[in-house]
Motif scaffolding. Structure first.
Motif, PDB file in Angstrom:
ATOM      1  N   UNK A   1       0.827  -1.214   0.000  1.00 30.28           N
ATOM      2  CA  UNK A   1       0.000   0.000   0.000  1.00 30.28           C
ATOM      3  C   UNK A   1       0.860   1.262   0.000  1.00 30.28           C
ATOM      4  N   UNK A   2       2.018   1.180   0.639  1.00 29.90           N
ATOM      5  CA  UNK A   2       2.915   2.335   0.727  1.00 29.90           C
ATOM      6  C   UNK A   2       3.837   2.479  -0.481  1.00 29.90           C
ATOM      7  N   UNK A   3       3.817   1.502  -1.380  1.00 31.13           N
ATOM      8  CA  UNK A   3       4.887   1.442  -2.384  1.00 31.13           C
ATOM      9  C   UNK A   3       4.823   2.559  -3.430  1.00 31.13           C
ATOM     10  N   UNK A   4       3.672   3.187  -3.587  1.00 29.90           N
ATOM     11  CA  UNK A   4       3.567   4.366  -4.455  1.00 29.90           C
ATOM     12  C   UNK A   4       3.424   5.608  -3.577  1.00 29.90           C
ATOM     13  N   UNK A   5       4.226   6.625  -3.827  1.00 30.41           N
ATOM     14  CA  UNK A   5       4.021   7.906  -3.168  1.00 30.41           C
ATOM     15  C   UNK A   5       2.717   8.532  -3.667  1.00 30.41           C
ATOM     16  N   UNK A   6       2.172   9.439  -2.881  1.00 35.06           N
ATOM     17  CA  UNK A   6       0.925  10.107  -3.261  1.00 35.06           C
ATOM     18  C   UNK A   6       1.031  10.784  -4.623  1.00 35.06           C
ATOM     19  N   UNK A   7       2.222  11.334  -4.902  1.00 34.89           N
ATOM     20  CA  UNK A   7       2.401  12.105  -6.138  1.00 34.89           C
ATOM     21  C   UNK A   7       3.289  11.381  -7.146  1.00 34.89           C
ATOM     22  N   UNK A   8       3.243  10.053  -7.149  1.00 35.87           N
ATOM     23  CA  UNK A   8       4.080   9.292  -8.083  1.00 35.87           C
ATOM     24  C   UNK A   8       3.664   9.509  -9.537  1.00 35.87           C
ATOM     25  N   UNK A   9       2.389   9.740  -9.778  1.00 37.81           N
ATOM     26  CA  UNK A   9       1.903  10.008 -11.133  1.00 37.81           C
ATOM     27  C   UNK A   9       2.044  11.503 -11.402  1.00 37.81           C
ATOM     28  N   UNK A  10       2.880  11.857 -12.366  1.00 35.76           N
ATOM     29  CA  UNK A  10       3.149  13.282 -12.619  1.00 35.76           C
ATOM     30  C   UNK A  10       2.545  13.778 -13.930  1.00 35.76           C
ATOM     31  N   UNK A  11       2.291  12.879 -14.888  1.00 33.36           N
ATOM     32  CA  UNK A  11       1.659  13.232 -16.170  1.00 33.36           C
ATOM     33  C   UNK A  11       2.346  14.450 -16.817  1.00 33.36           C
ATOM     34  N   UNK A  12       3.630  14.379 -16.944  1.00 32.22           N
ATOM     35  CA  UNK A  12       4.411  15.487 -17.510  1.00 32.22           C
ATOM     36  C   UNK A  12       4.467  15.331 -19.032  1.00 32.22           C
TER      37      UNK A  12
END
Length: 404
Positions: A168-179
Motif C-alpha cells: 500500500x505504501x509502495x507508491x508515493x501520493x504524487x508518483x503520477x506526474x503526467x508530464x
C-alpha cells in the motif's frame, strides 16, 4: 477516539442466525443478487451507519457434525470484496469493510483488491483480516495440508498484514506526474519496492495500483480470544472484542487490549468496538419470543455456536448498553443483526435516531463525509517510504526509496 460513538453493522446473508432465512420473506429469494446487498448497504449508508463489514469465508456455509454442509441454513455466498466494489458507487459515506482471509490468499492480491475498493469508494475502504484454519478450506487450494495450529496461522497472518501494508505504501501520493513536456507519466523514484523476507512470505516489488485515497485502508480484526487479541494489536487499526462471550466482561476485554498495546510498545490506542449479535424487538418479551422461535426452527440455541454474546433486546435497552460501553472507554459497537432486513433495518431506522437523542451520535445531516480513517478517529497513513519535500525544492523533490 471520535467524540461520538462509532456504529458498525456486520452483514451476512439473511442474518447471523442460521434460521434467519426462514423469516426473511422475499429477501431469501435474492441473497445471491447484487440487489440484496445494494438495498441493505444503501439503507445503512442513508441513515447514518459509519461502516458495514461484509462476511466471507472459503466455505459455502456452516458444516454439520459429519463435516458436510448444513443444508438447513444459508449455503452459498458472494465474494465480499467484489460485493463491496459493486455497491460502492451506490453509496455516499458509509465505510465498506469486506472480510478477506490471508491464509490462502496472496498478499499482493489482497493489497491490490483493497486499494481498488478504496479508489472506487473515494476513500471508504476497510479490511477485516481473517485466517482460515480448517482442512476443508485448505483442500480447496491443494497447496498445503491444512489444519495448521493457531500460532502458525497468526504468525503467517502477521507477515501478510505487513506485506500488504508495504505494498500500500509502495507508491508515493504524487508518483503520477503526467508530464506531457518530458513524456513521463510517472516519476520512477516515487515508486518503491516492498522488500520483505520472512518465515512464511517473501515479496519483492511494488503494487500495480497507485496509492489510494486513504493510503492504507483501516484494518479490523476480531479479538474473541487471547491469541486473536494479540494478533489484532499487532496487525489491526480497529479491534473488535466480544463482551459476554464465555463470561468475559467488557472492562476486562478493554483492559486486555490496552495491556497488549503496552507489551507491544505501541503508543497508539486503537479504537476498540464491542461486537454483539442482536435481535431487536418491540419489547423485551417479544424479542425473547422471536429469538426462541428462531432457535426452535434451527434445532438449537444460536448462542452455542456463536463467537459473541447474543442479545434479544429493545432499542432503549441497546442505547443504555452502548452508553455504558462508551463510559468504559469503548469507541463504539459492531452489531451483528440476527435477521436481515428486520434487525439491520431496526439498527438504521430506530437505533441511530435513539442514539442521537441520547447524545451519543450526531444527527445524520451533520455526519462527516471524510474518509473512513478520519471517521474512525485514526491518524492519516504516512508512507514508510516517502520523505518530506526539501524546503525550496521544486517538483520532484520527494526523495527516492528509503530502506525497508
Amino acid at each position: 477516539m471520535p467524540d461520538r460513538i462509532t456504529l458498525v453493522t456486520a452483514l451476512q446473508g439473511a442474518g447471523w442466525h442460521p434460521a434467519a432465512w426462514r423469516v426473511a420473506g422475499p429477501v431469501a429469494q435474492r441473497l445471491s443478487s447484487l440487489r440484496h446487498w445494494r438495498d441493505v448497504v444503501v439503507e445503512q449508508d442513508r441513515l447514518g451507519i459509519d461502516a458495514v463489514t461484509i462476511e466471507d469465508s472459503f466455505t459455502a456455509g456452516p458444516t454439520a457434525a459429519d463435516h458436510d454442509l448444513d443444508t438447513t441454513t444459508v449455503v452459498g455466498r458472494l465474494d465480499a470484496l467484489l460485493v463491496a466494489n459493486a455497491v460502492a458507487p451506490a453509496t455516499r459515506a458509509v465505510g465498506l469493510v469486506p472480510t478477506v482471509s490471508v491464509t490462502h490468499t496472496e498478499p499482493f492480491h489482497v493489497a491490490t483488491g483493497l486499494q481498488t475498493l478504496d479508489h472506487v469508494s473515494l476513500g471508504r475502504a476497510g479490511w477485516r483480516i481473517q485466517v482460515s484454519p480448517t482442512t476443508r478450506e485448505a483442500a480447496l487450494f491443494g497447496r498445503r495440508p491444512g489444519g495448521d495450529d493457531a500460532a502458525t496461522l497468526f504468525d503467517e497472518a502477521r507477515e501478510a498484514a505487513e506485506v500488504v501494508s508495504r505494498l500500500w505504501d509502495s507508491w508515493d501520493d504524487d508518483a503520477i506526474i503526467r508530464d506531457v513536456t518530458t513524456g513521463r507519466f510517472i516519476d520512477r523514484d516515487r515508486i518503491h519496492n516492498a522488500e520483505y523476507a520472512g518465515r512464511h512470505l517473501s515479496v519483492h516489488g511494488a503494487s500495480i495500483v497507485p496509492r489510494s485515497p486513504q493510503g492504507r485502508p483501516p484494518v479490523f480484526a476480531l479479538a474473541h480470544r487471547a491469541d486473536a487479541a494479540a494478533f489484532a494489536v499487532d496487525a489491526a487499526d480497529v479491534v473488535l472484542v466480544t463482551p459476554g462471550y464465555q463470561g468475559r466482561e467488557a472492562r476486562e476485554l478493554l483492559d486486555e487490549v490496552r495491556h497488549l498495546e503496552q507489551v507491544a510498545g505501541s503508543d497508539v490506542r486503537r479504537p476498540v468496538l464491542a461486537d454483539l449479535a442482536v435481535l431487536i424487538g418491540s419489547s423485551s418479551a417479544a424479542a425473547a419470543d422471536e429469538l426462541a422461535a428462531l432457535d426452535g426452527a434451527a434445532g438449537s440455541a444460536y448462542a452455542g455456536a456463536s463467537d459473541t454474546s447474543v442479545l434479544a433486546t429493545t432499542v432503549p435497552e441497546l442505547v443504555s448498553l452502548i452508553g455504558d460501553l462508551r463510559g468504559l472507554g469503548f469507541a463504539g459497537v459492531r452489531l451483528r443483526p440476527l435477521r436481515i432486513p428486520l434487525d439491520s433495518t431496526a439498527i438504521a431506522r430506530q437505533l441511530v435516531p435513539a442514539l442521537v437523542t441520547a447524545g451519543l451520535r450526531a444527527d445524520v445531516a451533520s455526519r462527516p463525509t471524510a474518509d473512513l480513517r478520519t471517521r474512525l478517529g485514526i491518524a492519516p497513513a504516512v508512507s514508510r517510504y516517502a520523505r518530506p519535500s526539501v524546503t525550496g525544492a521544486g517538483v520532484g523533490s520527494v526523495s527516492s526509496e528509503v530502506s525497508a
